[in-house]
Design a protein around this motif. Structure first.
Motif, PDB file in Angstrom:
ATOM      1  N   SER A 135      57.721   1.738 -72.300  1.00 51.77           N
ATOM      2  CA  SER A 135      59.172   1.708 -72.156  1.00 51.77           C
ATOM      3  C   SER A 135      59.634   0.297 -71.842  1.00 51.77           C
ATOM      4  O   SER A 135      58.857  -0.535 -71.413  1.00 51.77           O
ATOM      5  CB  SER A 135      59.619   2.669 -71.061  1.00 51.77           C
ATOM      6  N   ALA A 136      60.884   0.077 -72.055  1.00 53.23           N
ATOM      7  CA  ALA A 136      61.479  -1.224 -71.784  1.00 53.23           C
ATOM      8  C   ALA A 136      62.604  -1.038 -70.788  1.00 53.23           C
ATOM      9  O   ALA A 136      63.264  -0.007 -70.786  1.00 53.23           O
ATOM     10  CB  ALA A 136      62.016  -1.827 -73.076  1.00 53.23           C
ATOM     11  N   PRO A 137      62.843  -2.042 -69.934  1.00 50.94           N
ATOM     12  CA  PRO A 137      63.988  -1.930 -69.027  1.00 50.94           C
ATOM     13  C   PRO A 137      65.274  -1.708 -69.812  1.00 50.94           C
ATOM     14  O   PRO A 137      65.443  -2.232 -70.898  1.00 50.94           O
ATOM     15  CB  PRO A 137      64.014  -3.293 -68.318  1.00 50.94           C
ATOM     16  N   ALA A 138      66.139  -0.907 -69.234  1.00 49.49           N
ATOM     17  CA  ALA A 138      67.421  -0.637 -69.884  1.00 49.49           C
ATOM     18  C   ALA A 138      68.198  -1.937 -70.008  1.00 49.49           C
ATOM     19  O   ALA A 138      68.103  -2.814 -69.169  1.00 49.49           O
ATOM     20  CB  ALA A 138      68.207   0.393 -69.087  1.00 49.49           C
ATOM     21  N   SER A 139      68.961  -2.053 -71.063  1.00 49.71           N
ATOM     22  CA  SER A 139      69.697  -3.289 -71.302  1.00 49.71           C
ATOM     23  C   SER A 139      71.168  -3.109 -70.984  1.00 49.71           C
ATOM     24  O   SER A 139      71.677  -2.004 -70.976  1.00 49.71           O
ATOM     25  CB  SER A 139      69.526  -3.710 -72.770  1.00 49.71           C
ATOM     26  N   GLY A 140      71.807  -4.221 -70.703  1.00 45.14           N
ATOM     27  CA  GLY A 140      73.255  -4.216 -70.504  1.00 45.14           C
ATOM     28  C   GLY A 140      73.669  -4.048 -69.061  1.00 45.14           C
ATOM     29  O   GLY A 140      73.133  -3.242 -68.336  1.00 45.14           O
ATOM     30  N   GLY A 141      74.608  -4.859 -68.637  1.00 43.89           N
ATOM     31  CA  GLY A 141      75.194  -4.751 -67.294  1.00 43.89           C
ATOM     32  C   GLY A 141      74.156  -4.846 -66.189  1.00 43.89           C
ATOM     33  O   GLY A 141      73.167  -5.552 -66.297  1.00 43.89           O
ATOM     34  N   SER A 142      74.411  -4.116 -65.107  1.00 42.65           N
ATOM     35  CA  SER A 142      73.496  -4.124 -63.973  1.00 42.65           C
ATOM     36  C   SER A 142      72.667  -2.843 -63.975  1.00 42.65           C
ATOM     37  O   SER A 142      72.274  -2.345 -62.948  1.00 42.65           O
ATOM     38  CB  SER A 142      74.288  -4.239 -62.666  1.00 42.65           C
ATOM     39  N   SER A 143      72.454  -2.306 -65.173  1.00 45.33           N
ATOM     40  CA  SER A 143      71.749  -1.040 -65.307  1.00 45.33           C
ATOM     41  C   SER A 143      70.357  -1.125 -64.699  1.00 45.33           C
ATOM     42  O   SER A 143      69.637  -2.083 -64.902  1.00 45.33           O
ATOM     43  CB  SER A 143      71.673  -0.651 -66.775  1.00 45.33           C
ATOM     44  N   ASN A 144      70.013  -0.120 -63.947  1.00 41.54           N
ATOM     45  CA  ASN A 144      68.716  -0.032 -63.301  1.00 41.54           C
ATOM     46  C   ASN A 144      68.022   1.172 -63.895  1.00 41.54           C
ATOM     47  O   ASN A 144      68.220   2.281 -63.444  1.00 41.54           O
ATOM     48  CB  ASN A 144      68.918   0.100 -61.790  1.00 41.54           C
ATOM     49  N   GLY A 145      67.234   0.967 -64.945  1.00 43.25           N
ATOM     50  CA  GLY A 145      66.596   2.105 -65.579  1.00 43.25           C
ATOM     51  C   GLY A 145      65.601   1.700 -66.626  1.00 43.25           C
ATOM     52  O   GLY A 145      65.257   0.531 -66.759  1.00 43.25           O
ATOM     53  N   CYS A 146      65.110   2.691 -67.367  1.00 44.85           N
ATOM     54  CA  CYS A 146      64.144   2.477 -68.444  1.00 44.85           C
ATOM     55  C   CYS A 146      64.632   3.178 -69.699  1.00 44.85           C
ATOM     56  O   CYS A 146      65.220   4.252 -69.625  1.00 44.85           O
ATOM     57  CB  CYS A 146      62.779   3.046 -68.054  1.00 44.85           C
ATOM     58  N   ARG A 147      64.331   2.558 -70.820  1.00 46.18           N
ATOM     59  CA  ARG A 147      64.730   3.114 -72.107  1.00 46.18           C
ATOM     60  C   ARG A 147      63.510   3.123 -73.017  1.00 46.18           C
ATOM     61  O   ARG A 147      62.706   2.207 -72.976  1.00 46.18           O
ATOM     62  CB  ARG A 147      65.836   2.259 -72.714  1.00 46.18           C
ATOM     63  N   SER A 148      63.394   4.173 -73.808  1.00 47.65           N
ATOM     64  CA  SER A 148      62.272   4.270 -74.732  1.00 47.65           C
ATOM     65  C   SER A 148      62.701   5.012 -75.988  1.00 47.65           C
ATOM     66  O   SER A 148      63.555   5.882 -75.939  1.00 47.65           O
ATOM     67  CB  SER A 148      61.107   5.005 -74.067  1.00 47.65           C
ATOM     68  N   SER A 149      62.077   4.645 -77.106  1.00 49.03           N
ATOM     69  CA  SER A 149      62.292   5.356 -78.367  1.00 49.03           C
ATOM     70  C   SER A 149      61.104   6.273 -78.590  1.00 49.03           C
ATOM     71  O   SER A 149      59.956   5.838 -78.510  1.00 49.03           O
ATOM     72  CB  SER A 149      62.415   4.368 -79.522  1.00 49.03           C
ATOM     73  N   LEU A 150      61.389   7.549 -78.845  1.00 49.30           N
ATOM     74  CA  LEU A 150      60.348   8.541 -79.027  1.00 49.30           C
ATOM     75  C   LEU A 150      60.496   9.198 -80.389  1.00 49.30           C
ATOM     76  O   LEU A 150      61.608   9.408 -80.863  1.00 49.30           O
ATOM     77  CB  LEU A 150      60.442   9.620 -77.942  1.00 49.30           C
ATOM     78  N   GLU A 151      59.373   9.553 -80.997  1.00 43.48           N
ATOM     79  CA  GLU A 151      59.372  10.340 -82.216  1.00 43.48           C
ATOM     80  C   GLU A 151      58.752  11.678 -81.864  1.00 43.48           C
ATOM     81  O   GLU A 151      57.585  11.753 -81.482  1.00 43.48           O
ATOM     82  CB  GLU A 151      58.567   9.641 -83.313  1.00 43.48           C
ATOM     83  N   ILE A 152      59.562  12.733 -81.963  1.00 46.78           N
ATOM     84  CA  ILE A 152      59.122  14.053 -81.513  1.00 46.78           C
ATOM     85  C   ILE A 152      59.001  14.982 -82.719  1.00 46.78           C
ATOM     86  O   ILE A 152      59.952  15.153 -83.487  1.00 46.78           O
ATOM     87  CB  ILE A 152      60.098  14.628 -80.471  1.00 46.78           C
ATOM     88  N   ALA A 153      57.825  15.574 -82.863  1.00 52.54           N
ATOM     89  CA  ALA A 153      57.539  16.463 -83.987  1.00 52.54           C
ATOM     90  C   ALA A 153      58.451  17.688 -83.949  1.00 52.54           C
ATOM     91  O   ALA A 153      58.993  18.042 -82.896  1.00 52.54           O
ATOM     92  CB  ALA A 153      56.074  16.890 -83.938  1.00 52.54           C
ATOM     93  N   PRO A 154      58.617  18.369 -85.078  1.00 57.88           N
ATOM     94  CA  PRO A 154      59.452  19.582 -85.118  1.00 57.88           C
ATOM     95  C   PRO A 154      58.933  20.642 -84.137  1.00 57.88           C
ATOM     96  O   PRO A 154      57.726  20.811 -83.972  1.00 57.88           O
ATOM     97  CB  PRO A 154      59.319  20.071 -86.559  1.00 57.88           C
ATOM     98  N   SER A 155      59.857  21.330 -83.494  1.00 59.08           N
ATOM     99  CA  SER A 155      59.542  22.404 -82.535  1.00 59.08           C
ATOM    100  C   SER A 155      58.475  21.974 -81.545  1.00 59.08           C
ATOM    101  O   SER A 155      57.524  22.699 -81.269  1.00 59.08           O
ATOM    102  CB  SER A 155      59.089  23.663 -83.283  1.00 59.08           C
TER     103      SER A 155
END
Length: 168
Positions: free
Chosen positions: A57-77
Motif C-alpha cells: 500500500s501507499a500513503p494516502a495522497s492529498g491534504g493532511s490525510s492520514n491513511g493508506c491507499r491500495s489498488s486491488l484486483e478482486i476475482a468474481p464472487s
C-alpha cells in the motif's frame, strides 16, 4: 451488494499501542473488480491516530490525510484482505473511515470507532486522618498533601469524610 468492505477493529486499544486492522473487500459481481481502497483516520481524528501502511500500500495522497491507499484486483464472487496498522496517539473515541471504489463506479464506505484508553494500572493511594472534636471546638482544619507521580496519565482524586455524631 455487489461491492462492500468490512474492517475488523478491536473495541479498544491503549494510547501508543499499535493494533492491526484487517479490511475485507468483497466482490459480489460475476466479473473481476479493480478496486481503489482507502483506510484513513477521520478528519477529527487525524492527529489522534496514525495509520501505518503495510502490505503493498501507499500513503494516502492529498491534504493532511492520514491513511493508506491500495489498488486491488478482486476475482468474481470473491474477496481480498488488506492489512494496515493503527497507532493510537490520543485518549478518547477516534474514528476510522474505510472506503472502496471500483473502476465501474461502485462504492462502499464505512466509519467505525476505536476507543483509546490510558495505559497503565489504576493506583490508589489512601491518605487517612482522624481527629476528635471536643465540646470547646466545633470545627477543625486538616491539610492533606498528595504527590501526583510525574508519569500519571489521568490523575483523579476522591475525597470522602465519615464521622460519628454520637458524642459523650
Amino acid at each position: 451488494k455487489p461491492l462492500y468492505v468490512r474492517a475488523s477493529l478491536p473495541y479498544s486499544v491503549l494510547r501508543d499501542e499499535v493494533a492491526t486492522i484487517r479490511v475485507g473487500v468483497f466482490n459480489g459481481k460475476s466479473t473481476t473488480a479493480n478496486v481503489e481502497l482507502n483506510v484513513a483516520a477521520d478528519s477529527t481524528s487525524s492527529e489522534a491516530l496514525k495509520i501505518i501502511c503495510i502490505d503493498e500500500s501507499a500513503p494516502a495522497s492529498g491534504g493532511s490525510s492520514n491513511g493508506c491507499r491500495s489498488s486491488l484486483e478482486i476475482a468474481p464472487s470473491s474477496s481480498s484482505v488488506f492489512v494496515v496498522q493503527v497507532q493510537a496517539r490520543a485518549i478518547g473515541v477516534q474514528r476510522i473511515v474505510t472506503s472502496a471504489t471500483s473502476a465501474d463506479g461502485m462504492t462502499d464506505t464505512i466509519e467505525q470507532t476505536l476507543l483509546v484508553e490510558p495505559p497503565g494500572d489504576m493506583e490508589e493511594i489512601p491518605l487517612n486522618e482522624m481527629f476528635m472534636l471536643d465540646a470547646s471546638t466545633s470545627t477543625q482544619t486538616v491539610k492533606m498533601e498528595t504527590i501526583v507521580p510525574k508519569d500519571a496519565i489521568a490523575p483523579r482524586f476522591v475525597f470522602s469524610a465519615t464521622g460519628d455524631i454520637m458524642g459523650p
